[in-house]
Design a protein around this motif. Sequence first.
Motif, PDB file in Angstrom:
ATOM      1  N   TYR B  76       3.709  15.826   6.339  1.00 11.52           N
ATOM      2  CA  TYR B  76       4.746  15.036   7.013  1.00 11.52           C
ATOM      3  C   TYR B  76       5.612  14.286   6.023  1.00 11.52           C
ATOM      4  O   TYR B  76       6.091  13.204   6.293  1.00 11.52           O
ATOM      5  N   GLN B  84      13.454  12.184  10.729  1.00 10.36           N
ATOM      6  CA  GLN B  84      12.831  11.361  11.768  1.00 10.36           C
ATOM      7  C   GLN B  84      11.346  11.689  11.878  1.00 10.36           C
ATOM      8  O   GLN B  84      10.969  12.837  11.656  1.00 10.36           O
ATOM      9  N   ALA B  85      10.569  10.685  12.225  1.00  9.76           N
ATOM     10  CA  ALA B  85       9.163  10.957  12.492  1.00  9.76           C
ATOM     11  C   ALA B  85       9.069  11.859  13.716  1.00  9.76           C
ATOM     12  O   ALA B  85       9.928  11.819  14.589  1.00  9.76           O
ATOM     13  N   ARG B  86       8.016  12.696  13.752  1.00  9.83           N
ATOM     14  CA  ARG B  86       7.899  13.646  14.861  1.00  9.83           C
ATOM     15  C   ARG B  86       7.305  13.000  16.099  1.00  9.83           C
ATOM     16  O   ARG B  86       7.197  13.634  17.146  1.00  9.83           O
ATOM     17  N   SER B  87       6.876  11.788  15.959  1.00 12.87           N
ATOM     18  CA  SER B  87       6.249  11.120  17.097  1.00 12.87           C
ATOM     19  C   SER B  87       6.379   9.629  16.877  1.00 12.87           C
ATOM     20  O   SER B  87       6.483   9.171  15.740  1.00 12.87           O
ATOM     21  N   GLN B  88       6.407   8.874  17.945  1.00 11.20           N
ATOM     22  CA  GLN B  88       6.381   7.418  17.796  1.00 11.20           C
ATOM     23  C   GLN B  88       5.235   6.836  18.618  1.00 11.20           C
ATOM     24  O   GLN B  88       5.290   5.688  19.074  1.00 11.20           O
ATOM     25  N   THR B  89       4.193   7.611  18.805  1.00  8.49           N
ATOM     26  CA  THR B  89       3.045   7.139  19.596  1.00  8.49           C
ATOM     27  C   THR B  89       2.549   5.814  19.028  1.00  8.49           C
ATOM     28  O   THR B  89       2.319   5.717  17.826  1.00  8.49           O
ATOM     29  N   SER B  90       2.385   4.824  19.866  1.00 13.84           N
ATOM     30  CA  SER B  90       2.030   3.510  19.323  1.00 13.84           C
ATOM     31  C   SER B  90       0.564   3.170  19.504  1.00 13.84           C
ATOM     32  O   SER B  90       0.040   2.332  18.806  1.00 13.84           O
ATOM     33  N   HIS B  91      -0.093   3.817  20.435  1.00 11.48           N
ATOM     34  CA  HIS B  91      -1.521   3.528  20.560  1.00 11.48           C
ATOM     35  C   HIS B  91      -2.155   4.524  21.524  1.00 11.48           C
ATOM     36  O   HIS B  91      -1.451   5.243  22.239  1.00 11.48           O
TER      37      HIS B  91
END
Lengths: 580, 388
Positions: B76, B84-91
């Motif tokens: 990555y 851009q990041a491929r995900s912005q999952t926060s939790h």
Amino acid sequence: MATSNAQSLTPTVDASPIRDNYLTYRRGVMSWLFTLDHKRIGVMYLVGVLFAFFLGGIFALLIRTELISAGDTLMDADMYNQVFTLHGVVMVFMFIIPGIPATLGNFFLPIMLGAKDVAFPRLNLLSWWLFIIGAIVALTSVVGLDTGWTLYTPYSTGTAAGGSHAMMGVIPVTAGAFIMGFSSILTGVNFIATIHMLRPRGMTWFRMPLMLWSLYATGVIQILATPVLGITLLLLIADRGFGLGIFDPAKGGDPILYQHFFWFYSHPAVYIMILPAMGIISEVVSTHSHKHIFGYKFIAFSSLAIALLGMFVWGHHMFVSGQSDIANAVFSFLTFAVAIPSAIKVFNWLATMYKGSIDLGAPMLYAMSFIWVFTIGGLTGVFLGSLGPNIHLHDTYFVVAHFHYVMVGGTVFAFMSGLHHWWPKMFGRLYSQRGAMVGWLLVFVGFNLTFFPQFVLGGHGMPRRYHDWGPQIMRELGFEAQVNLFGHLHLISSIGSYVQAIGFLIVAGVLVHALFRGRRSPDNPWGSPTLEWTCSSPPPHDNFATAPVVGDPYDMTGLVYDRQTQGYVRRGAGAGSHGG
Amino acid sequence: MEPGTAWAVPKAVAPGVTNMLQSTHSLCTTLASFWVPPRASSHAAEIDHSLLFLYVVSLFFFALIIALMVYFAVRYRRRGPEDQARSQTSHSTVLELVWAIPPIVIVLVAFYVGLMGFLRISSAKANAVEVKVRAYQWAWEFEYPNGYKDAQLHLPVDEPVKLVLTSDDVIHSLFIPAFRLKRDVVPGRYNKLWFTATKVGEYPLLCSEYCGTRHSRMITKVVVHGRGEYEAWLTEASKAPLEALPGPMYEKWKQLRTAEDMDAFLAELRQSDAAMADSAAKLEPPTITGERLYRRFGCYQCHSTDGSRQTGPSFQGLWNRQRVFRDGGEQRADEDYIRRSIMDPGGQVVETYQGVMPTYKGRVTDRQIDALVSFIRSLESTQSQPGQ
């Protein structure tokens, strides 16, 4: 007072960087020494602790040079004992404990919170002065202190036979540590008050960057544990100066009691060292992965859990002192418990990197090295917390390697990561990434080369604090093989320390060079969403012209690259910083 | 999976499993030789098993964490300032709870393994050969049951040994790497250790608690003697310093039983050879020294040696007896108890007694207390039987 002066003088429009900021706000030495600006105090602390790091580093190199060969290489036993004592005292009390909270914490806590200063700016200045005065008092012990930084009784109270020790320095160093302890307490009070009272509108607890959570947890430990150190040191002075006999078995006292008092502070102090480091890593990993931090609440609460549990594990320093089996079992269990929140943090950092967009510049390289060394430091801590293995490893080089992996590896690598991350913000200049990466490589390789062999040394029974790993007596008794093994490992370790030293010199060169020759830094060179990047680089005197708009501190959406400034701006926001 | 605990499983399982365990064990032994010296005591196996268990677990987690970190960093890596990041999952609360489980389990197992090993090695063993260890700046002194003192620790193989440690000055720590044995030597208290040496040979014994200038020279050796050889060594070694004594005098020395005998003997010897008298005095059996101190300090005024009750409890049969105090506390009469009774008598008055004993703090040295302890021990069951 400062803030009211400041308000009238602060530019209301966003000025171009460098010209009008906290560095140029007033001039002259006095404007620094008596400043109430948290940023200037942070910079003054930075100068102080980096000097201490340099000094402690010189002592470290002396130690490693002495240990290159058997016998007296550079100095005799008494001299060596003083040098390792000073190395410990300087590094622990003057560098690592104030290291991150007092420098980067002071500089960034209010800005990241969206405040103009800490709650008590005058107290903050007093902390710095106490730190400097305490450091000077402690350093007068240079003439004679060979007790180790732990100052164990009854050796340090000097009532024992032996006579030849140079222990003139016990009272100065104790007094110095006592004074610096107050500096630490006041900083903790200030940070906690600031976080409670000065959060701007919209800055809820769970919108605080994780750095602030860890500084908050650190503050709690500073306030609760440091006074115990103060009391202990006073008792030690009373014992040594007036023969009170609290820790002196000849007078019915108990030397182990001193160890309990001492570690009641000094173990939590390890968390004073490591929690802010974890805070930095959370910021750096998220920003340089350009991804929302993963598991914010788990990381935030694990800081508090570590602070709380860390208060109850001090007894693991006394597993072989003759402490009762029940006490040993309880302390061992609690020690293991601390490993859990630490492990959670590591997993969350990894998850943050997952599917990110990872910028492998110096800050991220240091952060990844932190994970490497902290994992080793943490896992070897489990060895030491386990009762059986502890018996064998206690007071050997395994312990030396372990706590250097946690303190140098953990705290210093995080500190380096933070310095590289925030340097452009603090001084408005970008450093050479290439130079910084060369420095990083040498520091990282040198560090592992220095300390990894020490795990093996300890396992094979090399005790700590030995001036000579191959004394004649070992050969006379016929233990040639052990001596040879110790010799090889010590040599590798010493070579590693020189590599590390060169690395740190390069790092210093790169950062100092940036101050004078570095390219001007945009407000937000990394694309970080936290508040400190919304003000100019370097920040203006009172941080924010208007109250900052507070949102999720890790919301990366909307941050776009601006080719003109080569920095990042919020989409929809003006060229300025405050988002509207 | 768990070499540490697996090896502890009795051999009475299916042969296949036994084979597997044995090969695991030999693998572990190989791994161990990188980290620790060859083992030579009953302790060593216990401690090495926990060490190796932790080692394997640590290696696994370190490798996992670093592999993931490096893989993510490469896979990555950022490909430009606008990447851009491929995900912005926060939790993910479920995921986070799940990955908190392995550390919790490992921590509990590691704690248990470490604790059990520790308890097994720290329990008292019956019929142990007792050696008193005295540390001082910067040397060791080992006192054998017959009163003979030596600078090296000699032990019988395969017999339980008890060490009683005390210090003359600062804190030291007794460390025998090959035995995986360590215990602080603290002034003013008696730390005790039990173990069994399992391999004949010579091993380094080091001080591992910083104690001043010559800390790194405070080294001696442990000699583990083969079956039956220990007693022979002790007899021989004890004789050596007295060998220069004229034959009849040596025979007389061996017959000494009381302090009076000893005094008479020394006086007689001094008339012919003062130097010899000094070295003989140093070899005085501790029980005789103790008896002498018992008279000199006037202990006899309140403590009998024949079991009769006087102002204070009799010394006869006192050793190792459970004491009940006026405040309800209880304590076995061991070294620490006797020491405290001398230094702080008011702190633990035995029920039915008055508590009138003055403190001897500052008037009696640690070595004198040791001698008194030896004297009191010698009164364990019958009338005074000091010496050998």
